[in-house]
Design an enzyme around this catalytic site. Sequence first.
Site: not given
Lengths: 256, 303
Positions: B69, B71-73, B130, B193, B243
Site C-alpha cells: 500500500n 496510502v500516504g497517511l 511510515c 510495513t 506483521g
Amino acid sequence: MKKYIHYFEVIYNTQLNTDYYLLKLFTEEDLPAIFPAQFVEVRIDGAPNTFLRRPISIHDVNYEKNTITLLIRIAGEGTAILSSIKSGEYLNLIYPLGNSFTMPDSDRILLIGGGCGVAPMLYAAKYFMQFGITPTFLLGYRNKESILRPEKFAKYGNVFYTTEDGSFGEKGNVLNHSLLNNEEISFEKIYACGPEPMLKALSDLAISRKIECEVSLENLMACGIGACLCCVQNTDQGHKCVCTEGPVFNVKNLIW
Amino acid sequence: MVNLNIDFNGLKLKNPILTASGTFGYGTEFSDFIDLNRLGGFIVKGTTLHHREGNPYPRMAETASGMLNAVGLQNKGVEVFCKSIYPEIKDYNTNILVNVSGSVVEDYVSTAEMINELENIPAIELNISCPNVKEGGMAFGTSCASAEEVVKAVRKVYKKHLMVKLSPNVTDIVSIAKSVELQGADSVSLVNTFLGMAIDAKTRKPKLSTVTGGLSGPAIKPIALRMVWQVAKAVNIPVCGLGGIMNADDVIEFMLAGASCVQIGTANFIEPDITIKILEGIEHYCRKFGVKDINDLIGALDS
C-alpha cells in the site's frame, strides 16, 4: 446501511462465453435491501497467490428465492478460481457494499454498459421498473459472440448495441452510437459502467450536453468497507473511497 | 477460566488483541461485524497535525501472500479527530490508541499534546516508520539519532502511555528500539510495513503511483517474528508484535517470541470479524494446552 458476512450456496455456475461466467447464489439468511450498483466482496478460497477478496457488482437479485446473481469476467487468478466453482459449493460474501444509482425523475433514462460494465445495469433496470420506469439500454461489446444475456436485458427495456467490429448493432463503441449523436433524442439522465476511457468520454459528452450522468467506478480495492483507503477517487471534495462513498459518482464531481 | 488480562506497562488490556493503525479505520467501520468492546484495544488511523490527502491512486497492489500500500497517511488532521471523531468512539469499553505521525518534530509534538487532552485515549502509538510519505515518517525511524530526537520531544508533552512503532527497514532494529527506550518510550510496536514494489510486466509501469510502497500480510510474518524476538530480548519495555498475523497460532508465535500483545492488520481487510475469531482461537489454544494465564506465554520460547 448494515453490512453482512454470509455464506452463499452456488446454485449454478454457467459459462456464457470464453471470458464470462454467471454465478447464481443462494443464502438461507434473509437478504437485506439491495440497491442498484451495489457490490459484494467475494472471498477467494484456495488461491495460491491471491488472498484479498474480489469486488463484484450485483447483477441480479431475487428476494422470493433469496438469490443474488453475479456476472464474472475472468480477469486474473482470483476470478479464474471463481469461474471453476461448482454448484453445491459455498462462497463467503460481504455485502451489500457501496452507495447506489440515484432515482431518476422520469423514464427518459439511458443505462450504458461497456463489456463487464453491463453487469450492474440489469439489476438497475429491474429496480427502476418497480417504480414504473422503463429504461433504454446501450450496451457495448467487442463482437457479436461477446454479447451477454440479450434475452434477459430485453425483458427490462429497449436494448441497443454497439460492437467494435460491427458484427451486431452499430459499429464502434457506445460513444459512436446514434442514440447519443441524435439531437432529437434527449435523455434526462445517463447511468454508466465500463472501462475508464469510455466513462471519461461519456462524462465529457454529458457535461457538454448538460445531461445528468452517474458512473459506477471499479477502482482496485482491498477491504471494501472504507478501512484501507486504497480505492480512492479524486473528486472536487478530495479523495473519496470508491467502496463506501462510491462506486457511484456524479461525473460533475469527478476529477480524472 | 483462562486469564487473558495483560498489564502492558500500565496499559490494562483485557486480552492481547489490538488492531493495527491504517487497517481498522476509526473502529466504527467494523461495528457491523464485531463487538469492538471485546478487543484489547484498537489503534485508529495515522493522525497528523494537518489534513492530508495522501498519495494519488493507485495505492494498492496485491502480491504473493501480501499486499503493497501507498496510502500516504490520508487523514483529516488532529483537530477534526478531536472534535468530530473522538466523541463518536470515546465510549467504547476498550483501549483506543491514536497513531500519531508528522513531517517535522514540532508536528508530532503538537499532535501528541492535543491527543494528551483526550480523557479516553490512554496511549498513543508514535509512527516513526511510515514508508509512504516523502518527509518525516520512516525518516525518523531509520536512524537512532532522529528516533531519539522525536521520542524525546514527544515524551516531554505526552503524559500517558507512549508506544513507538518501529520500522523494519533498518540494518539494526534492536539499536533503534534501545534508543527509543532510553528516551522514555513505554513500549514499542513492531513491525511497520516493509518497503517494496510491484511492476506490471505488460505495461512496464509500476503498480503504485509512488513506485514503492509498504508490504504487509503473511509474506512478512517470519521476518517480523524474528525482529520481535530480537527486540524483546534486548529491551526492558514490553513489545507489541505485528506483521502478517492471520490466525490464533500466529498470535501465540509472536507471544512466544516475546510480544506481550499483538496487532491484527491486513487480515481485517479479508475477514472483518477476524479479531474476534482469533480471540476465540487463543482461548481454545489455552484450554487445549493447559495455559491458565496468557502472560505465561510471553517470551516462553523453548529454544
